[in-house]
Design a protein around this motif. Structure first.
Motif, short mmCIF file in Angstrom:
data_model
loop_
_atom_site.label_atom_id
_atom_site.label_comp_id
_atom_site.label_asym_id
_atom_site.label_seq_id
_atom_site.Cartn_x
_atom_site.Cartn_y
_atom_site.Cartn_z
N GLU A 65 0.87 -0.87 0.02
CA GLU A 65 -0.26 0.29 0.13
C GLU A 65 1.13 0.87 -0.27
OE1 GLU A 65 -3.28 0.61 -0.48
OE2 GLU A 65 -3.29 -1.72 -0.90
N PRO A 66 2.16 0.98 1.03
CA PRO A 66 2.54 2.61 1.15
C PRO A 66 3.56 2.66 -0.76
CG PRO A 66 3.03 1.38 2.72
CD PRO A 66 2.24 0.62 1.82
N VAL A 67 3.99 1.56 -1.73
CA VAL A 67 4.06 2.00 -2.76
C VAL A 67 3.35 2.61 -3.72
CG1 VAL A 67 5.51 0.54 -4.61
CG2 VAL A 67 6.33 0.46 -1.80
N LEU A 68 2.32 1.60 -3.58
CA LEU A 68 1.21 2.95 -4.62
C LEU A 68 0.82 3.26 -4.17
CD1 LEU A 68 -0.94 -1.17 -4.91
CD2 LEU A 68 1.04 -0.06 -6.55
N THR A 69 0.88 4.03 -2.65
CA THR A 69 0.77 5.40 -2.75
C THR A 69 1.42 6.20 -2.91
OG1 THR A 69 -0.84 4.37 -0.42
CG2 THR A 69 0.01 6.92 -0.64
N SER A 70 2.63 5.85 -3.30
CA SER A 70 3.46 7.36 -3.85
C SER A 70 3.28 7.40 -5.00
CB SER A 70 4.70 6.75 -3.04
OG SER A 70 5.58 5.42 -4.13
N VAL A 71 2.75 6.19 -5.19
CA VAL A 71 2.64 6.61 -6.95
C VAL A 71 1.21 6.90 -7.73
CG1 VAL A 71 4.47 5.32 -8.31
CG2 VAL A 71 2.39 4.35 -7.70
N THR A 72 0.35 6.91 -6.56
CA THR A 72 -1.16 7.81 -7.06
C THR A 72 -1.06 8.22 -7.49
OG1 THR A 72 -1.45 8.44 -4.81
CG2 THR A 72 -2.22 5.97 -4.67
N PRO A 73 -0.13 9.88 -7.89
CA PRO A 73 -1.22 10.52 -9.01
C PRO A 73 -1.41 9.75 -10.14
CG PRO A 73 0.12 11.23 -6.89
CD PRO A 73 0.71 10.04 -6.86
N GLN A 74 -0.68 8.99 -10.51
CA GLN A 74 -0.64 8.64 -11.47
C GLN A 74 -1.87 7.67 -11.88
OE1 GLN A 74 3.05 6.29 -13.37
NE2 GLN A 74 1.76 4.94 -14.35
N PHE A 75 -2.69 7.25 -11.17
CA PHE A 75 -4.02 7.10 -11.06
C PHE A 75 -4.85 7.54 -11.50
CE2 PHE A 75 -1.50 3.61 -10.20
CZ PHE A 75 -0.72 2.72 -10.39
N GLY A 80 -7.18 5.04 -14.07
CA GLY A 80 -6.14 4.77 -13.26
C GLY A 80 -6.64 3.90 -12.10
N LYS A 81 -7.82 3.54 -11.67
CA LYS A 81 -8.29 3.22 -10.81
C LYS A 81 -8.36 2.32 -10.38
CE LYS A 81 -10.29 6.71 -7.70
NZ LYS A 81 -11.75 7.60 -7.28
N ALA A 82 -8.73 1.41 -12.12
CA ALA A 82 -9.29 0.15 -12.76
C ALA A 82 -7.76 -0.51 -12.78
CB ALA A 82 -10.06 0.51 -13.90
N THR A 120 16.30 -15.60 -12.59
CA THR A 120 15.70 -16.58 -12.55
C THR A 120 14.99 -15.53 -13.37
OG1 THR A 120 13.79 -17.31 -11.43
CG2 THR A 120 14.23 -14.94 -10.85
N PRO A 121 14.38 -16.16 -14.17
CA PRO A 121 13.41 -15.57 -15.26
C PRO A 121 11.86 -14.29 -14.61
CG PRO A 121 12.95 -18.10 -15.82
CD PRO A 121 13.86 -18.15 -14.31
N ILE A 122 11.93 -13.29 -15.58
CA ILE A 122 10.74 -12.54 -15.24
C ILE A 122 9.81 -12.97 -15.71
CG2 ILE A 122 10.43 -10.48 -15.42
CD1 ILE A 122 13.20 -9.58 -16.00
N THR A 123 8.95 -13.19 -14.67
CA THR A 123 6.62 -13.42 -15.45
C THR A 123 6.19 -12.35 -15.07
OG1 THR A 123 6.94 -14.08 -12.91
CG2 THR A 123 7.76 -15.74 -14.52
N ALA A 124 6.36 -11.37 -14.79
CA ALA A 124 5.84 -9.44 -14.53
C ALA A 124 6.75 -9.07 -14.62
CB ALA A 124 4.55 -9.80 -13.62
N LEU A 125 5.61 -7.97 -15.21
CA LEU A 125 7.10 -6.64 -15.28
C LEU A 125 6.28 -5.09 -15.35
CD1 LEU A 125 9.53 -5.47 -15.60
CD2 LEU A 125 10.13 -5.50 -17.54
N GLN A 126 6.18 -4.11 -14.51
CA GLN A 126 5.34 -2.90 -14.71
C GLN A 126 6.20 -1.71 -13.86
OE1 GLN A 126 1.91 -3.03 -15.10
NE2 GLN A 126 1.49 -4.58 -14.96
N GLY A 127 5.74 -0.97 -14.21
CA GLY A 127 6.51 0.10 -13.84
C GLY A 127 5.36 1.55 -13.39
N TYR A 128 5.48 2.00 -12.65
CA TYR A 128 4.50 3.29 -12.39
C TYR A 128 5.53 4.62 -11.77
CZ TYR A 128 1.11 -0.41 -12.28
OH TYR A 128 0.45 -1.76 -12.53
N SER A 129 5.44 6.08 -11.74
CA SER A 129 5.80 6.92 -11.09
C SER A 129 4.29 7.78 -11.01
CB SER A 129 6.36 7.47 -12.99
OG SER A 129 7.01 9.09 -11.77
#
Length: 210
Positions: A65-75, A80-82, A120-129
């Motif tokens: 939650e703290p990490v997602l809250t830090s990038v909430t202006p992007q959403f 964005g919420k979805a 180990t292989p990457i199985t998912a990749l996301q980027g937020y700011s």
């Protein structure tokens, strides 16, 4: 009435002297300010240019939650919420490593390339700011590979970009969906699977996270 020559001469001399003093002190202030910036740049390298503070950590329910809250202006807005809700659902399907890069300099950084190396292989990749101006693009590697080169087009001063790498190591001992107990073990052992994140910008700033 004619002004006496001795008074007008003294006045002229005072005016000239005043102008000289103003120019002198103005020049000294300019020189001192440049020297101050140079000293600051030596004491805190690259602080007047782009400069990165890069951290790597396991993304777990404790810090999600703290990490997602830090990038909430992007959403902003329904889309964005979805998107954030989709990520929360995907969260339990992978073990996550977060690479958080903050521009702590006084100049914007462009074309910020983050090269990530795993065991180990990457199985998912996301980027937020923290702003919608920063966009992440996968340049090389990515899903199915143990390396990824991702490019952030723009990171302003005091702005943070977060690259989230999802993995499912075969030797981890658990399978998705991962429990809170699995996440605690992952938080302790994730560095067994993470080798390096190297961050470079077009302006020459560089940072590493191990």
């Amino acid at each position: 009435m004619e002004i006496p020559r001795d008074i007008s001469g003294k006045t002229t001399a005072l005016i000239v002297s005043g102008l000289i003093l103003v120019l002198f002190f103005g020049y000294r202030a300019h020189v001192n300010s440049r020297q101050a910036l140079q000293i600051l740049d030596l004491q805190v390298p690259n602080i007047t240019r782009p400069a990165f503070d890069t951290q790597v950590f396991a993304l777990t329910p404790a810090n999600l939650e703290p990490v997602l809250t830090s990038v909430t202006p992007q959403f902003g807005g329904p889309e964005g919420k979805a998107e954030m809700e989709r990520f929360k659902k995907e969260f339990q399907s992978h073990l996550w490593i977060a690479v958080m890069t903050r521009n702590r300099g006084l100049q914007s950084a462009t074309d910020v390339l983050t090269q990530i190396q795993l065991t180990t292989p990457i199985t998912a990749l996301q980027g937020y700011s923290t702003t919608s101006y920063a966009k992440m693009e996968v340049k090389e590697g990515g899903i199915g590979k143990d390396v990824a080169s991702v490019n952030w087009n723009y990171i302003e001063p005091a702005i943070t970009a977060v690259t989230l790498i999802g993995v499912q190591p075969k030797d981890f001992g658990s399978k998705a969906p991962y429990s809170k107990k699995d996440m605690r073990i992952w938080s302790r052992d994730f560095r067994l699977y993470f080798e390096l994140a190297e961050v470079n910008s077009k302006e020459g700033a560089i940072a590493h996270a191990y």
